[in-house]
Design a protein around this motif. Structure first.
Motif, PDB file in Angstrom:
ATOM      1  N   LYS A  67       0.823  -1.205   0.000  1.00  0.00           N
ATOM      2  CA  LYS A  67       0.000   0.000   0.000  1.00  0.00           C
ATOM      3  C   LYS A  67       0.858   1.257   0.000  1.00  0.00           C
ATOM      4  N   MET A  68       1.981   1.210   0.709  1.00  0.00           N
ATOM      5  CA  MET A  68       2.859   2.362   0.824  1.00  0.00           C
ATOM      6  C   MET A  68       4.243   1.897   1.260  1.00  0.00           C
ATOM      7  N   MET A  69       5.265   2.636   0.851  1.00  0.00           N
ATOM      8  CA  MET A  69       6.622   2.317   1.277  1.00  0.00           C
ATOM      9  C   MET A  69       7.375   3.612   1.579  1.00  0.00           C
ATOM     10  N   ALA A  70       8.160   3.587   2.641  1.00  0.00           N
ATOM     11  CA  ALA A  70       8.979   4.740   2.996  1.00  0.00           C
ATOM     12  C   ALA A  70      10.404   4.269   3.271  1.00  0.00           C
ATOM     13  N   LYS A  71      11.379   4.972   2.710  1.00  0.00           N
ATOM     14  CA  LYS A  71      12.789   4.655   2.925  1.00  0.00           C
ATOM     15  C   LYS A  71      13.460   5.847   3.610  1.00  0.00           C
ATOM     16  N   TYR A  72      14.282   5.552   4.617  1.00  0.00           N
ATOM     17  CA  TYR A  72      14.972   6.594   5.359  1.00  0.00           C
ATOM     18  C   TYR A  72      16.463   6.279   5.407  1.00  0.00           C
ATOM     19  N   PHE A  73      17.272   7.337   5.372  1.00  0.00           N
ATOM     20  CA  PHE A  73      18.713   7.163   5.275  1.00  0.00           C
ATOM     21  C   PHE A  73      19.438   7.979   6.351  1.00  0.00           C
ATOM     22  N   LYS A  77      27.670   9.958  10.012  1.00  0.00           N
ATOM     23  CA  LYS A  77      27.731  10.241  11.442  1.00  0.00           C
ATOM     24  C   LYS A  77      26.539   9.650  12.196  1.00  0.00           C
ATOM     25  N   GLY A  78      25.647   8.993  11.481  1.00  0.00           N
ATOM     26  CA  GLY A  78      24.506   8.356  12.122  1.00  0.00           C
ATOM     27  C   GLY A  78      23.265   9.207  12.205  1.00  0.00           C
ATOM     28  N   PHE A  79      23.297  10.417  11.636  1.00  0.00           N
ATOM     29  CA  PHE A  79      22.132  11.294  11.685  1.00  0.00           C
ATOM     30  C   PHE A  79      21.195  11.001  10.513  1.00  0.00           C
ATOM     31  N   LEU A  80      19.899  11.000  10.807  1.00  0.00           N
ATOM     32  CA  LEU A  80      18.899  10.859   9.765  1.00  0.00           C
ATOM     33  C   LEU A  80      19.058  12.020   8.786  1.00  0.00           C
ATOM     34  N   SER A  81      19.215  11.720   7.511  1.00  0.00           N
ATOM     35  CA  SER A  81      19.501  12.780   6.549  1.00  0.00           C
ATOM     36  C   SER A  81      18.426  12.956   5.482  1.00  0.00           C
ATOM     37  N   ALA A  82      17.772  11.876   5.056  1.00  0.00           N
ATOM     38  CA  ALA A  82      16.812  11.984   3.957  1.00  0.00           C
ATOM     39  C   ALA A  82      15.794  10.861   4.020  1.00  0.00           C
ATOM     40  N   GLY A  83      14.678  11.091   3.340  1.00  0.00           N
ATOM     41  CA  GLY A  83      13.625  10.080   3.262  1.00  0.00           C
ATOM     42  C   GLY A  83      12.961  10.113   1.908  1.00  0.00           C
ATOM     43  N   GLN A  84      12.382   8.990   1.515  1.00  0.00           N
ATOM     44  CA  GLN A  84      11.648   8.877   0.261  1.00  0.00           C
ATOM     45  C   GLN A  84      10.352   8.122   0.534  1.00  0.00           C
ATOM     46  N   GLY A  88       1.812   2.522  -3.541  1.00  0.00           N
ATOM     47  CA  GLY A  88       1.801   1.084  -3.706  1.00  0.00           C
ATOM     48  C   GLY A  88       2.333   0.594  -5.036  1.00  0.00           C
ATOM     49  N   GLN A  89       2.383   1.473  -6.036  1.00  0.00           N
ATOM     50  CA  GLN A  89       2.905   1.098  -7.351  1.00  0.00           C
ATOM     51  C   GLN A  89       4.386   1.417  -7.506  1.00  0.00           C
ATOM     52  N   GLY A  90       4.996   1.921  -6.438  1.00  0.00           N
ATOM     53  CA  GLY A  90       6.422   2.235  -6.479  1.00  0.00           C
ATOM     54  C   GLY A  90       6.742   3.621  -6.997  1.00  0.00           C
ATOM     55  N   THR A  91       5.728   4.466  -7.141  1.00  0.00           N
ATOM     56  CA  THR A  91       5.950   5.842  -7.603  1.00  0.00           C
ATOM     57  C   THR A  91       6.428   6.703  -6.441  1.00  0.00           C
ATOM     58  N   LEU A  92       7.519   7.397  -6.640  1.00  0.00           N
ATOM     59  CA  LEU A  92       8.042   8.279  -5.606  1.00  0.00           C
ATOM     60  C   LEU A  92       7.134   9.497  -5.473  1.00  0.00           C
ATOM     61  N   LEU A  93       6.551   9.676  -4.285  1.00  0.00           N
ATOM     62  CA  LEU A  93       5.624  10.777  -4.048  1.00  0.00           C
ATOM     63  C   LEU A  93       6.303  11.985  -3.409  1.00  0.00           C
ATOM     64  N   PHE A  94       7.100  11.734  -2.373  1.00  0.00           N
ATOM     65  CA  PHE A  94       7.696  12.822  -1.614  1.00  0.00           C
ATOM     66  C   PHE A  94       9.156  12.537  -1.279  1.00  0.00           C
ATOM     67  N   ARG A  95       9.926  13.601  -1.202  1.00  0.00           N
ATOM     68  CA  ARG A  95      11.296  13.549  -0.699  1.00  0.00           C
ATOM     69  C   ARG A  95      11.331  14.325   0.614  1.00  0.00           C
ATOM     70  N   VAL A  96      12.094  13.854   1.563  1.00  0.00           N
ATOM     71  CA  VAL A  96      12.160  14.496   2.871  1.00  0.00           C
ATOM     72  C   VAL A  96      13.616  14.781   3.224  1.00  0.00           C
ATOM     73  N   LYS A  97      13.862  15.976   3.762  1.00  0.00           N
ATOM     74  CA  LYS A  97      15.191  16.348   4.246  1.00  0.00           C
ATOM     75  C   LYS A  97      15.083  16.756   5.711  1.00  0.00           C
TER      76      LYS A  97
END
Length: 209
Positions: A67-73, A77-84, A88-97
């Motif tokens: 239904k939905m997927m979120a990836k975080y990086f 240094k171990g700090f959360l830097s970005a997200g995608q 459900g179809q694998g289309t990238l909806l949002f980028r997060v900084k």
């Protein structure tokens, strides 16, 4: 620019109070955690990489369809830097900084950008090279008390643009231009570390290898 209302991304985010009901969690080895919804049969899979630099949250229905997927990086240094965030179809909806205080290293801001259509600040707003600056569809500010405890976050959204109704099929309230989202719940922000099951395990003293 487009009119924007509050973007309801609760289904995209990590569940609040992640380990409050430990009995609902399943462990599939050191790098996978699964939480099932007894009401509708859906479930969420959390997967972390061996180096702990990537976290993937996948929400599936009772038929195991995504239904939905979120990836975080994390950075080196171990700090959360970005997200995608994907549908459900694998289309990238949002980028997060994510942004941090240079002195305390506390998370202080979170910007969400539309990955399908770039939105920009007015032409008068330029970077140091003279290029126009991309405008987030939502910005979250985090605040802390004297003891370093995070207090209620504030979410701001620009206006105009697509409505949340048009984007997600439902909405709860409209917002003023860069207005504060009243009664904003910081658990709806795209910060996966706060309710990350692996982070919660660390807090309890469990070894996550």
């Amino acid at each position: 620019m487009k009119k924007l209302t509050r973007l309801l991304i609760v289904p995209l985010l990590l569940c609040g109070n992640a380990l409050a009901d430990d009995d609902l969690w399943e462990s599939k080895g050191p790098h996978v955690r699964i939480k099932r919804n007894d009401q509708d049969g859906s479930f969420v899979v959390f997967e972390r990489s061996k180096d702990d630099r990537r976290l993937v949250k996948t929400t599936k229905d009772q038929n195991k369809q995504i239904k939905m997927m979120a990836k975080y990086f994390r950075n080196q240094k171990g700090f959360l830097s970005a997200g995608q965030i994907y549908d459900g179809q694998g289309t990238l909806l949002f980028r997060v900084k994510y942004g941090y205080d240079p002195e305390t290293a506390q998370l202080i801001a979170e910007d969400m950008f539309d990955a399908r259509v770039k939105n920009y600040y007015p032409p008068s707003v330029r970077d140091k090279d003279g290029n126009r600056v991309e405008m987030p569809v939502r910005r979250v500010y985090y605040f802390y008390d004297a003891d370093g405890n995070q207090s209620k976050a504030i979410s701001l959204v620009p206006n105009p643009g697509k409505t949340a109704q048009e984007t997600f099929g439902k909405t709860r309230k409209t917002l003023d231009l860069y207005g504060e989202e009243k009664n904003f719940d910081s658990n709806t922000a795209t910060n996966p570390l706060k309710n990350n099951p692996f982070e919660e395990e660390r807090k309890k003293g469990a070894k996550v290898k």
